[in-house]
Motif scaffolding. Structure first.
Motif, PDB file in Angstrom:
ATOM      1  N   GLY A 271       0.832  -1.196   0.000  1.00  0.00           N
ATOM      2  CA  GLY A 271       0.000   0.000   0.000  1.00  0.00           C
ATOM      3  C   GLY A 271       0.867   1.247   0.000  1.00  0.00           C
ATOM      4  N   SER A 272       0.247   2.372  -0.237  1.00  0.00           N
ATOM      5  CA  SER A 272       0.967   3.631  -0.299  1.00  0.00           C
ATOM      6  C   SER A 272       1.476   4.040   1.082  1.00  0.00           C
ATOM      7  CB  SER A 272       0.057   4.732  -0.842  1.00  0.00           C
ATOM      8  OG  SER A 272       0.706   5.988  -0.787  1.00  0.00           O
ATOM      9  N   ILE A 273       2.675   4.631   1.111  1.00  0.00           N
ATOM     10  CA  ILE A 273       3.242   5.117   2.366  1.00  0.00           C
ATOM     11  C   ILE A 273       3.308   6.648   2.383  1.00  0.00           C
ATOM     12  CG2 ILE A 273       4.587   3.027   2.803  1.00  0.00           C
ATOM     13  CD1 ILE A 273       7.035   4.516   1.695  1.00  0.00           C
ATOM     14  N   LYS A 274       2.679   7.278   1.385  1.00  0.00           N
ATOM     15  CA  LYS A 274       2.744   8.745   1.276  1.00  0.00           C
ATOM     16  C   LYS A 274       2.196   9.437   2.514  1.00  0.00           C
ATOM     17  CE  LYS A 274       2.487   8.964  -3.792  1.00  0.00           C
ATOM     18  NZ  LYS A 274       1.700   9.437  -4.958  1.00  0.00           N
ATOM     19  N   ASP A 275       1.097   8.894   3.080  1.00  0.00           N
ATOM     20  CA  ASP A 275       0.490   9.524   4.247  1.00  0.00           C
ATOM     21  C   ASP A 275       1.393   9.473   5.464  1.00  0.00           C
ATOM     22  OD1 ASP A 275      -1.750  10.169   2.828  1.00  0.00           O
ATOM     23  OD2 ASP A 275      -2.934   8.455   3.498  1.00  0.00           O
ATOM     24  N   TYR A 276       2.329   8.533   5.476  1.00  0.00           N
ATOM     25  CA  TYR A 276       3.232   8.384   6.618  1.00  0.00           C
ATOM     26  C   TYR A 276       4.477   9.260   6.487  1.00  0.00           C
ATOM     27  CZ  TYR A 276       0.268   4.307   7.301  1.00  0.00           C
ATOM     28  OH  TYR A 276      -0.815   3.472   7.466  1.00  0.00           O
ATOM     29  N   LEU A 277       4.478  10.139   5.485  1.00  0.00           N
ATOM     30  CA  LEU A 277       5.578  11.100   5.296  1.00  0.00           C
ATOM     31  C   LEU A 277       5.077  12.545   5.355  1.00  0.00           C
ATOM     32  CD1 LEU A 277       7.443   9.294   2.380  1.00  0.00           C
ATOM     33  CD2 LEU A 277       8.338   9.633   4.693  1.00  0.00           C
ATOM     34  N   LYS A 278       3.764  12.732   5.484  1.00  0.00           N
ATOM     35  CA  LYS A 278       3.162  14.057   5.415  1.00  0.00           C
ATOM     36  C   LYS A 278       3.305  14.854   6.709  1.00  0.00           C
ATOM     37  CE  LYS A 278      -0.453  13.074   1.985  1.00  0.00           C
ATOM     38  NZ  LYS A 278      -1.922  12.985   1.764  1.00  0.00           N
ATOM     39  N   SER A 279       3.238  16.159   6.555  1.00  0.00           N
ATOM     40  CA  SER A 279       3.187  17.079   7.691  1.00  0.00           C
ATOM     41  C   SER A 279       1.729  17.245   8.126  1.00  0.00           C
ATOM     42  CB  SER A 279       3.759  18.438   7.284  1.00  0.00           C
ATOM     43  OG  SER A 279       3.737  19.341   8.365  1.00  0.00           O
ATOM     44  N   THR A 280       1.486  17.329   9.438  1.00  0.00           N
ATOM     45  CA  THR A 280       0.135  17.538   9.959  1.00  0.00           C
ATOM     46  C   THR A 280       0.168  18.663  10.991  1.00  0.00           C
ATOM     47  OG1 THR A 280       0.366  15.959  11.788  1.00  0.00           O
ATOM     48  CG2 THR A 280      -0.368  15.069   9.677  1.00  0.00           C
ATOM     49  N   LYS A 281      -0.989  18.979  11.548  1.00  0.00           N
ATOM     50  CA  LYS A 281      -1.108  20.095  12.492  1.00  0.00           C
ATOM     51  C   LYS A 281      -0.116  19.998  13.646  1.00  0.00           C
ATOM     52  CE  LYS A 281      -4.379  22.250  15.692  1.00  0.00           C
ATOM     53  NZ  LYS A 281      -5.761  22.214  16.240  1.00  0.00           N
TER      54      LYS A 281
ATOM     55  N   VAL B 232       6.344  18.468   9.928  1.00  0.00           N
ATOM     56  CA  VAL B 232       7.514  17.923   9.228  1.00  0.00           C
ATOM     57  C   VAL B 232       8.273  19.008   8.466  1.00  0.00           C
ATOM     58  CG1 VAL B 232       8.273  16.259   7.493  1.00  0.00           C
ATOM     59  CG2 VAL B 232       6.369  15.687   9.011  1.00  0.00           C
ATOM     60  N   SER B 233       7.554  19.978   7.897  1.00  0.00           N
ATOM     61  CA  SER B 233       8.176  21.017   7.052  1.00  0.00           C
ATOM     62  C   SER B 233       8.737  22.180   7.848  1.00  0.00           C
ATOM     63  CB  SER B 233       7.145  21.542   6.042  1.00  0.00           C
ATOM     64  OG  SER B 233       6.661  20.487   5.241  1.00  0.00           O
ATOM     65  N   ASN B 234       8.528  22.189   9.161  1.00  0.00           N
ATOM     66  CA  ASN B 234       9.036  23.277   9.992  1.00  0.00           C
ATOM     67  C   ASN B 234      10.566  23.287   9.992  1.00  0.00           C
ATOM     68  OD1 ASN B 234      10.030  24.119  12.925  1.00  0.00           O
ATOM     69  ND2 ASN B 234       8.121  25.235  12.495  1.00  0.00           N
ATOM     70  N   ASN B 235      11.162  24.481   9.902  1.00  0.00           N
ATOM     71  CA  ASN B 235      12.621  24.593   9.823  1.00  0.00           C
ATOM     72  C   ASN B 235      13.323  24.025  11.052  1.00  0.00           C
ATOM     73  OD1 ASN B 235      12.654  25.776   7.283  1.00  0.00           O
ATOM     74  ND2 ASN B 235      12.463  27.867   8.102  1.00  0.00           N
TER      75      ASN B 235
ATOM     76  N   ARG C 177       9.956  11.562   9.729  1.00  0.00           N
ATOM     77  CA  ARG C 177       9.438  11.948   8.405  1.00  0.00           C
ATOM     78  C   ARG C 177      10.326  13.012   7.742  1.00  0.00           C
ATOM     79  NH1 ARG C 177       2.795  12.190   9.427  1.00  0.00           N
ATOM     80  NH2 ARG C 177       2.573   9.965   9.947  1.00  0.00           N
ATOM     81  N   ALA C 178      10.915  13.909   8.554  1.00  0.00           N
ATOM     82  CA  ALA C 178      11.820  14.915   7.998  1.00  0.00           C
ATOM     83  C   ALA C 178      13.073  14.267   7.418  1.00  0.00           C
ATOM     84  CB  ALA C 178      12.202  15.927   9.084  1.00  0.00           C
ATOM     85  N   SER C 179      13.399  13.060   7.901  1.00  0.00           N
ATOM     86  CA  SER C 179      14.532  12.299   7.362  1.00  0.00           C
ATOM     87  C   SER C 179      14.079  11.328   6.273  1.00  0.00           C
ATOM     88  CB  SER C 179      15.227  11.528   8.496  1.00  0.00           C
ATOM     89  OG  SER C 179      15.882  12.413   9.370  1.00  0.00           O
ATOM     90  N   ARG C 180      12.857  11.508   5.799  1.00  0.00           N
ATOM     91  CA  ARG C 180      12.275  10.683   4.727  1.00  0.00           C
ATOM     92  C   ARG C 180      12.120   9.223   5.151  1.00  0.00           C
ATOM     93  NH1 ARG C 180       9.209  13.265   2.144  1.00  0.00           N
ATOM     94  NH2 ARG C 180       9.246  11.723   0.440  1.00  0.00           N
ATOM     95  N   ILE C 181      11.809   9.033   6.432  1.00  0.00           N
ATOM     96  CA  ILE C 181      11.536   7.684   6.943  1.00  0.00           C
ATOM     97  C   ILE C 181      10.061   7.625   7.331  1.00  0.00           C
ATOM     98  CG2 ILE C 181      12.143   5.924   8.644  1.00  0.00           C
ATOM     99  CD1 ILE C 181      14.802   7.382   9.056  1.00  0.00           C
TER     100      ILE C 181
END
Length: 446
Positions: free
Chosen positions: A294-304, A308-311, A377-381
């Motif tokens: 199955g897709s793992i895209k949701d397990y790499l996303k940023s949420t509230k 994940v995208s925060n500096n 997730r920030a380390s692409r895991i």
């Protein structure tokens, strides 16, 4: 006159026929009467009187159907009951305690009872010393501990065997010949650690260490990661879990237990690198699970709350994983950093989220998990949340949140709330054998 004689002969002939019919009926059902009869039969072929079967046989009213109903109760020491209904040919059954109903033509019933050998509850010091010699010999040949040691047919994990040796050393020091009561289950520590050691240790030195081992195991049923080795004059250092086992086995293997033993080991030595794998059945449920397609895209996303995208998150993740070459190395570094640097604070649900938890340097299980997953997730895991109800070593049973991180095709458990008892892939802080799973999520709903 002739007619009277013919009548008499006919009457006699009828009587003879009736007698033959009754005789034939008794041949078809030998030993049966109109009332139920009870008899006892030995189950096995060796006349073992400890296995008796009480059989009730009821004669059926239909003379054209030879089916009989047999209610068989096997008496054994086991409390397990198995109800079986057989409508065809009966084969030998081997179960612990059997209630059998047979509704077909049956000539022979053979129900064997099997008893599992009861595990020993106590062991003699002689038994433990003999096993210690075997362990010491194994280490001498292989440079590492065996996965288990077998005593009186029972497999003992190394953590349980450490307890047995510790009790033996304490008794030897006190000149007691008492038997040792088995303690199980006892788990391996999550992260064994120790110093480089070079020392000569006496029975008293080992006795002091053994007392600490016993106290620790009695408290939480987990072997310590290591123990301080010292006496009234000298501090030798912190001895790692695996080396303690070898040290005690070496001491108990001597002809004279009062002779000092020499320990010369580094924390990077082969014996300290290998963790024995055998665990008593039922001690663990596997908290690591295989990845289903199955897709793992949701397990790499940023949420509230998992930014994940925060500096700040990206910068910290990069700093923690500097020098790491594989995803496993990166995940281990992240787990260890959060477990070692974020203190535990007691409150319910989310209070800070990942970013504020960094600045607060503390958080409950939910916020610690937000931070760990954001760093993964920030380390692409890929990483996900797990929610359950757990019984902790304190004895409290409460709701809990932790994470799983995807390495290869396996989701590894990551619970950062206790640095000493947990590590990436291992949890000892709560009982993995009894926890209740509520769900796994890409984004936590609370």
């Amino acid at each position: 006159m002739v007619k009277k004689l013919e009548i008499v002969l006919i009457f006699i002939f009828i009587i003879i026929i009736c007698m033959n019919v009754n005789y034939a009926k008794n041949i078809d059902n030998p030993g049966l009467t109109n009332d139920s009869e009870t008899s006892q039969k030995i189950l096995d072929g060796n006349n073992n009187n400890s296995f008796l079967k009480t059989v009730t046989i009821e004669k059926t009213s239909n003379t054209t159907n030879n089916a009989v109903k047999i209610d068989s109760k096997v008496k054994t020491s086991s409390t397990t009951n198995i109800d079986v209904k057989i409508d065809s040919k009966v084969k030998t059954s081997s179960t612990t305690n059997i209630d059998v109903k047979i509704d077909s033509k049956t000539k022979i019933i053979s129900s064997l009872s099997s008893q599992s050998k009861e595990a020993p509850k106590k062991l003699s010091q002689k038994d433990i010393i003999s096993a210690s010699k075997a362990v010491n010999s194994y280490v001498s040949k292989n440079g590492k501990l065996p996965d288990f040691v077998k005593i009186k047919g029972e497999k003992f994990p190394m953590a349980e065997f450490l307890y047995l040796m510790s009790k033996t050393i304490v008794y030897k020091y006190k000149n007691s010949d008492s038997e040792i009561t088995i303690k199980c289950p006892v788990k391996n520590p999550a992260r064994p650690m120790g110093d480089n050691l070079k020392a000569r240790l006496s029975l008293k030195d080992c006795y002091n260490t053994a007392q600490g081992v016993i106290s620790y195991i009695n408290s939480i049923k987990i072997a310590p990661d290591g123990r301080y080795i010292e006496n009234d004059e000298i501090y030798f250092g912190y001895m790692q879990y695996q080396t303690i086992i070898h040290c005690f086995a070496k001491l108990l293997s001597q002809k004279d237990i009062n002779t000092e033993i020499t320990i010369n080991v580094r924390n990077t030595s082969k014996i300290n690198k290998y963790m024995p794998t055998y665990a008593r059945p039922g001690t663990y449920k596997n908290l690591n699970s295989k990845h289903i397609r199955g897709s793992i895209k949701d397990y790499l996303k940023s949420t509230k709350n998992c930014q994940v995208s925060n500096n700040a998150i990206k910068s910290l993740s990069k700093e923690i994983t500097k020098g790491c070459k594989t995803k496993l190395q990166k995940a281990t570094a992240i787990h260890n950093w959060v477990a070692a640097n974020i203190g535990y604070d007691k409150y319910f649900n989310t209070k800070y989220g990942a970013v504020k938890t960094i600045s607060k340097r503390s958080g409950n299980c939910v916020d610690q998990t937000h931070l760990a997953i954001a760093l993964y997730r920030a380390s692409r895991i890929p990483a996900r949340y797990v929610h359950g109800t757990c019984k902790f070593v304190s004895g409290n049973t409460v709701g809990h949140v932790w994470s799983q991180v995807l390495i290869g095709k396996t989701w590894l458990v990551s619970d950062t709330t206790n640095y000493g008892l947990n590590s990436l892939g291992t949890v000892n802080y709560w009982d993995s054998a009894t926890y209740k799973l509520h769900g796994k999520y890409s984004s936590l709903p609370f």
